[in-house]
Structures are given as C-alpha cells and as structure tokens.
Design an enzyme around this catalytic site. Structure first.
Site, PDB file in Angstrom:
ATOM      1  N   HIS A 174      -2.693   6.455   4.477  1.00 24.52           N
ATOM      2  CA  HIS A 174      -1.263   6.573   4.765  1.00 24.52           C
ATOM      3  C   HIS A 174      -0.769   7.936   4.264  1.00 24.52           C
ATOM      4  CE1 HIS A 174      -1.326   2.473   5.869  1.00 24.52           C
ATOM      5  NE2 HIS A 174      -0.664   1.914   4.875  1.00 24.52           N
ATOM      6  N   CYS A 216       0.814  -1.227   0.000  1.00 24.23           N
ATOM      7  CA  CYS A 216       0.000   0.000   0.000  1.00 24.23           C
ATOM      8  C   CYS A 216       0.846   1.274   0.000  1.00 24.23           C
ATOM      9  CB  CYS A 216      -0.960  -0.018   1.186  1.00 24.23           C
ATOM     10  SG  CYS A 216      -0.227  -0.597   2.718  1.00 24.23           S
TER      11      CYS A 216
HETATM   12  P1  NAP Z   1      -7.973  -8.506   7.721  1.00 24.51           P
HETATM   13  O1  NAP Z   1      -8.864  -7.348   7.937  1.00 24.51           O
HETATM   14  O2  NAP Z   1      -7.352  -9.161   8.898  1.00 24.51           O
HETATM   15  O3  NAP Z   1      -8.789  -9.620   6.878  1.00 24.51           O
HETATM   16  C1  NAP Z   1      -8.259 -10.891   6.604  1.00 24.51           C
HETATM   17  C2  NAP Z   1      -9.222 -11.671   5.713  1.00 24.51           C
HETATM   18  O4  NAP Z   1      -8.621 -12.900   5.353  1.00 24.51           O
HETATM   19  C3  NAP Z   1     -10.546 -12.007   6.382  1.00 24.51           C
HETATM   20  O5  NAP Z   1     -11.570 -11.992   5.414  1.00 24.51           O
HETATM   21  C4  NAP Z   1     -10.299 -13.445   6.857  1.00 24.51           C
HETATM   22  O6  NAP Z   1     -11.488 -14.197   6.953  1.00 24.51           O
HETATM   23  C5  NAP Z   1      -9.491 -13.971   5.694  1.00 24.51           C
HETATM   24  N1  NAP Z   1      -8.726 -15.157   6.074  1.00 24.51           N
HETATM   25  C6  NAP Z   1      -7.804 -15.274   7.049  1.00 24.51           C
HETATM   26  N2  NAP Z   1      -7.338 -16.549   7.104  1.00 24.51           N
HETATM   27  C7  NAP Z   1      -7.994 -17.242   6.152  1.00 24.51           C
HETATM   28  C8  NAP Z   1      -7.964 -18.594   5.710  1.00 24.51           C
HETATM   29  N3  NAP Z   1      -7.155 -19.504   6.271  1.00 24.51           N
HETATM   30  N4  NAP Z   1      -8.773 -18.962   4.701  1.00 24.51           N
HETATM   31  C9  NAP Z   1      -9.589 -18.062   4.129  1.00 24.51           C
HETATM   32  N5  NAP Z   1      -9.676 -16.745   4.484  1.00 24.51           N
HETATM   33  C10 NAP Z   1      -8.871 -16.366   5.487  1.00 24.51           C
HETATM   34  O7  NAP Z   1      -6.752  -8.126   6.767  1.00 24.51           O
HETATM   35  P2  NAP Z   1      -6.671  -7.024   5.583  1.00 24.51           P
HETATM   36  O8  NAP Z   1      -6.137  -5.771   6.114  1.00 24.51           O
HETATM   37  O9  NAP Z   1      -7.954  -7.022   4.840  1.00 24.51           O
HETATM   38  O10 NAP Z   1      -5.487  -7.619   4.692  1.00 24.51           O
HETATM   39  C11 NAP Z   1      -5.616  -8.763   3.895  1.00 24.51           C
HETATM   40  C12 NAP Z   1      -4.416  -8.882   2.967  1.00 24.51           C
HETATM   41  O11 NAP Z   1      -4.287  -7.691   2.196  1.00 24.51           O
HETATM   42  C13 NAP Z   1      -3.065  -9.050   3.678  1.00 24.51           C
HETATM   43  O12 NAP Z   1      -2.250  -9.883   2.899  1.00 24.51           O
HETATM   44  C14 NAP Z   1      -2.512  -7.647   3.704  1.00 24.51           C
HETATM   45  O13 NAP Z   1      -1.111  -7.622   3.760  1.00 24.51           O
HETATM   46  C15 NAP Z   1      -2.997  -7.122   2.364  1.00 24.51           C
HETATM   47  N6  NAP Z   1      -3.101  -5.662   2.292  1.00 24.51           N
HETATM   48  C16 NAP Z   1      -3.740  -4.973   3.263  1.00 24.51           C
HETATM   49  C17 NAP Z   1      -3.828  -3.588   3.161  1.00 24.51           C
HETATM   50  C18 NAP Z   1      -4.520  -2.757   4.198  1.00 24.51           C
HETATM   51  O14 NAP Z   1      -4.463  -1.513   4.090  1.00 24.51           O
HETATM   52  N7  NAP Z   1      -5.172  -3.349   5.194  1.00 24.51           N
HETATM   53  C19 NAP Z   1      -3.269  -2.935   2.066  1.00 24.51           C
HETATM   54  C20 NAP Z   1      -2.621  -3.683   1.094  1.00 24.51           C
HETATM   55  C21 NAP Z   1      -2.543  -5.047   1.214  1.00 24.51           C
HETATM   56  P3  NAP Z   1     -12.241 -14.435   8.385  1.00 24.51           P
HETATM   57  O15 NAP Z   1     -12.977 -13.149   8.653  1.00 24.51           O
HETATM   58  O16 NAP Z   1     -13.132 -15.565   8.090  1.00 24.51           O
HETATM   59  O17 NAP Z   1     -11.175 -14.713   9.394  1.00 24.51           O
END
Ligand code: NAP
Length: 334
Positions: free
Chosen positions: A243, A130
């Site tokens: 950010h 990001c």
């Molecule tokens: P988050 O809010 O913690 O959400 C994680 C998601 O992944 C939830 O839907 C969760 O489902 C699912 N998940 C976790 N373990 C799983 C499994 N074993 N099988 C299937 N689904 C699973 O995280 P996030 O911030 O959205 O980030 C997700 C990804 O995007 C990460 O790789 C992060 O590095 C990347 N990212 C994030 C951002 C940001 O600004 N947040 C920016 C760029 C990239 P449940 O609800 O069922 O647990």
C-alpha cells in the site's frame, strides 16, 4: 506464556495466513509446534513451513486445546465465532480482522508504537488495519517531535489487501483486458485492471467508507491521541502488493524539516528512501516482500502552518498484517 509456545494459524491458506508461516519461519519464532487451520474446504491440504509440509486441519471449537497463541486471519465473522473457544482454552488470540479493534479492553498494537499495550489483554489482541499500521509507524516519531494536530491521507491500496482471490482477479482481468475478452468482475465493486476504485469496504452514512473510518479511529487509539483530527480517502489501485499513502501532517508548533528527517531516519521500523533528484523514493514494485515502512518525498507544505507532506509505502501483507501479528506474539514472550 511458555517460552516455546504452541502456535495455531487460523486462515493459513489465505494471503495473510501464508505470509504468517513465512514470517514465523524467517524470524525463527520459538514455536514448539505450529498448527495450520482453515475452512473445511482446505482440510487435508498441505502448506509449506520450515522445510516440511503442515497438514491443514478444519478450524473447530476444539482446535485450541493446548494452544498458547492463535494468529487469526480468516475474516471478522470467523474471529467472532471462535473468540470464546480460543479464550476459554487459555489461548491468546492475535486477530487480524476488524472484529474487536475498537473494544476498550482489546489492545490495538503496532509494536514500534505502543508495544506495552500488548500486556493489557484479556485474551484478545487486535492487529490494526493494514493502512493504519504503516501510517502510524511513520506518524509516531513525528508526534514525539511535536504534537500532531491534523493528518490528511490518501491511500493507494494493493489488490492483495482484499485477499488471495482479489490478487488473482487482478492477474486474470489484466489478461482478459489485453486479449480483448469480456472482463470477469467478482472481488471488487468495479473492474480493478487499469482502474482506480475510490471505495474500500462499505459506505457509511456520512459518505465516507468504513476503511476510511478505520484509519481515523484506529490511529487515535494506537497513538493515544483522541483529539487528533484525521481525514482519509482510501483508493484501491491495480498494484499486486504494498500500500502507498500520501500523508499530510499539521503540527501544533513549528518544526524544522531537517529535524523531521532525522526523527524518521532514527525511528524503529522506518527506512528513508528520499533522494528525489536521483529518482529515489519508495514504490510498491521495488518493496514487495520487505518488512520496513518506507518514507520519501518529504517536504514542507507551505499551504498550512507547520505542515509537511510525505509518501509512505509498506508491504501490507507483511508489516500491515502477518509481520505485525508475529511481532505482537514476540512482545508477548518478552
Ligand atoms: P483470504 O486470502 O481470502 O484468506 C481467507 C482465509 O480464511 C483462508 O485461509 C480461508 O480458508 C479462511 N477461512 C474463510 N472462511 C473460513 C471459515 N469459515 N473457517 C475457517 N477458515 C476460514 O483473505 P486475507 O487477505 O488473508 O485476509 C484474512 C483476514 O485478514 C481478513 O479479516 C482481512 O481483513 C485481514 N487482513 C488482510 C490484509 C491483507 O492485506 N490481505 C491485511 C490486514 C488484515 P479456505 O482457504 O479454506 O477458504
């Protein structure tokens, strides 16, 4: 790729996944069907999409039969686990995690910068980090104006960059702090309420963090500038979303600030908010939920030859993640 693809969103209950559904709906992405996937914890829950509710299914190896595009935001481990299932089903994975970004045959794409790279994929296209995305959107028109030699950046990264639970922790710790209760620290290495944490991701042997390393190597890959010198310090701050980055840019040759301003003002995906005398500059609190990369505080840096400084803000859940991924999907359809 069919004109009206079937789209799966893996990680649909997370901070990025929920934003992906909003972006698909707002941009009227021409999906013939949207499939909501998350872990077994969420199976059967409902998520709102386009005036109705999608029932969340458990992500499984057989989830991708008949699916054309899979938007993944469920963490690097999950992306690695399901890569083969996605690709062997003939589906294209657009992955938000860091799992594959630096692989040679995986395009790392910011549509305002290197849209054509999308078509060089072998089943996987990576969405950059990001912090990298918003910085390269701002660097691209400058690099076109005069080659950039060196970039020094300090980031001020929002809590939601670490996910939905991390954003919740900022709310709860703030309440605990104000009520004098003991603080619950779970999502970050230290308390985030009323604090700044100069650590995002793990430390590497050279003393930098992996987040800082990502900004270096990803910037070079996206801009196709392997010689560009980049140095980053990444800091988590108690902001909910968006950010901010203080970016210092050194060019190989003299540049005129008026030309820099013109280049930024005319660039795709950028909005200049730069009238400091009237208190106008980008700030996270005013830009939540927006799509552009905002640039302000533009000025010459007299301490180095041919250098300028700028302040860059973007909503990292949108441009830094969900929006960029959907823009990549739109490029795929072209
Ligand atoms: P988050 O809010 O913690 O959400 C994680 C998601 O992944 C939830 O839907 C969760 O489902 C699912 N998940 C976790 N373990 C799983 C499994 N074993 N099988 C299937 N689904 C699973 O995280 P996030 O911030 O959205 O980030 C997700 C990804 O995007 C990460 O790789 C992060 O590095 C990347 N990212 C994030 C951002 C940001 O600004 N947040 C920016 C760029 C990239 P449940 O609800 O069922 O647990």
């Amino acid at each position: 790729m069919p004109g009206r693809p079937v789209v799966a969103v893996a990680g649909v209950t997370g901070a990025v996944g929920r934003e992906m559904l909003r972006v698909l709906e707002e941009r009227a992405f021409p999906a013939s069907e949207v499939i909501a996937l998350a872990s077994s914890r969420s199976a059967g829950k409902q998520v709102p999409f386009a005036g109705r509710e999608l029932v969340v299914r458990e992500l499984a190896p057989d989830s991708f039969a008949g699916v054309d595009i899979a938007l993944f935001s469920a963490g690097a481990g999950v992306s690695k686990q399901f890569r083969e299932s996605v690709v062997s089903a003939g589906c294209v994975m657009i992955d938000n995690s860091s799992a594959f970004r630096m692989e040679d045959d995986v395009p790392l794409v910011v549509p305002e910068v290197n849209p054509r790279d999308v078509h060089r994929h072998n089943g996987v296209i990576a969405n950059p980090n990001c912090s990298t995305i918003q910085m390269v959107v701002a660097l691209k028109p400058l690099h076109d104006l005069a080659p950039i030699e060196r970039v020094v950046v300090a980031t001020y990264q929002a809590a939601s960059g670490a996910g939905a639970a991390a954003m919740q922790e900022l709310y709860e710790q703030t309440e605990e702090f104000l009520s004098g209760s003991e603080l619950t620290v779970d999502q970050f290495a230290h308390r985030i309420a009323f604090n700044c944490i100069p650590q995002i991701d793990v430390f590497l042997d050279d003393g930098s963090t992996k987040e800082e390393w990502k900004m270096v190597v990803e910037t070079r890959k996206i801009l196709a500038a392997p010689e560009m010198r980049v140095h980053a310090t990444c800091v988590r701050v108690p902001v909910l979303r968006c950010h901010s980055e203080a970016v210092n840019v050194e060019f190989a040759s003299p540049v005129d600030l008026a030309d820099v301003r013109r280049a930024l003002a005319g660039a795709q995906g950028i909005e200049l908010l730069d009238d400091p005398a009237n208190g106008v500059y980008p700030m996270p609190a005013m830009l939540e939920g927006t799509d552009a990369t905002y640039v302000g505080r533009l000025r010459v840096d007299e301490s180095a030859p041919h250098a300028i400084s700028m302040w860059v803000v973007a909503d990292q859940l949108r441009k830094g993640a969900a929006l960029n991924a959907v823009q990549i999907a739109e490029e795929l359809l072209k």
